[in-house]
Design an enzyme around this catalytic site. Structure first.
Site, short mmCIF file in Angstrom:
data_model
loop_
_atom_site.label_atom_id
_atom_site.label_comp_id
_atom_site.label_asym_id
_atom_site.label_seq_id
_atom_site.Cartn_x
_atom_site.Cartn_y
_atom_site.Cartn_z
N SER A 175 1.16 -1.40 -0.14
CA SER A 175 0.13 -0.39 0.04
C SER A 175 1.13 0.82 0.00
O SER A 175 1.81 1.12 0.56
CB SER A 175 -0.81 -0.10 1.44
OG SER A 175 -1.49 1.37 1.81
N TYR A 201 -0.78 -1.55 10.36
CA TYR A 201 -1.40 -1.60 8.46
C TYR A 201 -0.46 -1.32 8.03
O TYR A 201 0.86 -1.66 7.08
CB TYR A 201 -2.83 -0.97 7.33
CG TYR A 201 -3.00 -1.10 6.26
CD1 TYR A 201 -3.95 -2.46 6.38
CD2 TYR A 201 -2.75 -0.81 5.78
CE1 TYR A 201 -3.62 -2.93 5.42
CE2 TYR A 201 -3.62 -0.87 4.02
CZ TYR A 201 -3.40 -1.95 4.18
OH TYR A 201 -4.08 -2.88 2.46
N LYS A 205 2.66 -2.82 5.48
CA LYS A 205 3.11 -2.69 4.28
C LYS A 205 4.64 -2.36 4.42
O LYS A 205 4.70 -2.60 2.99
CB LYS A 205 2.06 -1.43 3.99
CG LYS A 205 0.36 -2.67 3.81
CD LYS A 205 0.19 -4.02 3.34
CE LYS A 205 -0.94 -4.10 3.06
NZ LYS A 205 -1.11 -5.69 2.38
N THR A 234 -13.45 -0.79 -2.19
CA THR A 234 -13.85 -2.15 -1.66
C THR A 234 -14.30 -2.75 -0.53
O THR A 234 -13.91 -1.59 0.40
CB THR A 234 -12.24 -2.79 -2.20
OG1 THR A 234 -11.68 -2.15 -0.67
CG2 THR A 234 -11.12 -2.76 -2.96
#
Length: 318
Positions: A175, A201, A205, A234
């Protein structure tokens, strides 16, 4: 997390990671790059029952590839498979139920899979952003267990299978958020300070990008790449980042736009002509650090990450 890095990253995102950013980049794509037949080639995609993973599986099935969908939820996986088969008319689509946050399950699956299947391309797409600090049954922080350790174990366990085939590739869906993070090897499970799921997160990544670079230097016969899909609309973004999704919804990319570079890296003849180990955005290799961001890690820090992951992996190896 540096305020400077965050600000520069968000401005960059508005220009490049949105639907309009994709449309601008796509003017320079070579359409023939994806005009390929994948008959006889086998692809494994983790997190393939929704979002970008499902869109990737669909594109590969459409081109005749054998698709192995690695998913956690059987009901959703079976429904996604049915839809992919119906649209592609390709029956060679298989579901494997694995919880990527369980190191033991990942090991067992990879070892069993390698005994009876060949594999040409691994797409590490599964990921999670858990906003409260949560431990798995194995006692690991859930984001780290899924995004970093699960990816590490699956990839390293499948290296022998990938070495047996021609034109083997590993594509890891990272990401652009990792640009806000400098590798922190002293707190891999986010035990210190206030827990921040978005930061965790992004740190995972960053770790994936470093792993990709390390694997590329270690296994020359396999082509490794990591990539940023852009800001896509998403189910994962809706549930993990509801306020971001609400503000940005009209600017977000479609799932197919998010999957485009994954598919390009996985199937095109052009992708492996690029050096192994690079980070891609919209079919182009891009920088892994923002200017003046002081986010680079030392070789010693990267070695410490690899050593820690190997220790965790061996601890849970069946």
């Amino acid at each position: 997390m540096s305020i400077y890095r965050n600000a520069v990253w968000f401005v960059k995102g508005l220009q490049e990671y949105t639907k309009s950013g994709y449309e601008a980049a796509a003017k320079h794509f070579t359409p023939a790059d994806l005009d390929v037949s994948l008959n006889g080639r086998s692809f494994m995609i983790t997190g393939a029952n929704s979002g970008i993973g499902k869109a990737t599986a669909q594109e590969i099935a459409n081109r005749g590839g054998t698709v192995h969908m690695v998913c956690r939820n059987k009901g959703r996986a079976d429904a996604a498979k049915e839809e992919i088969v119906e649209k592609s008319k390709n029956q060679d689509v298989h579901v494997h139920i694995v919880d990527m946050s369980s190191a033991r399950q990942v090991w067992e699956f990879a070892q069993n899979f390698s005994q009876s299947n060949s594999l040409h391309v691994l797409v590490n797409n599964a990921g999670c952003m858990v906003n409260q600090r949560e431990l798995t049954e194995e006692g690991l922080e859930k984001n780290f267990a899924t995004n970093t350790l699960g990816t590490y174990i699956l990839t390293t366990a499948l290296i022998p299978a990938l070495k047996k085939v021609e034109d083997a590739r590993v594509v890891t869906v990272s990401s652009g958020g990792m640009l806000t993070q400098k590798l922190n090897v002293d707190d891999l499970q986010f035990e210190k300070g206030t827990f921040d799921g978005t930061m965790a997160y992004a740190q995972n990544k960053r770790q994936q990008v470093i792993l990709t670079e390390r694997w590329a230097s270690q296994y020359k016969e396999i082509h490794f790449s990591s990539m940023h899909p852009g800001w896509a609309d998403t189910p994962a973004v809706q549930t993990s980042m509801p306020s971001f999704h609400a503000k940005m919804q009209s600017k977000l990319r479609t799932e197919a736009m998010g999957a485009d570079t994954i598919v390009w890296l996985a199937v095109s003849a052009a992708a492996p002509k690029q050096p192994s180990g690079l980070f891609f955005q919209d079919r182009k290799a891009v920088a892994t650090h923002l200017p003046l961001a002081y986010s680079r890690s030392t070789p010693q820090e990267e070695e410490k990450l690899l050593t820690a992951l190997e220790e965790f992996a061996l601890k849970f190896k069946p």
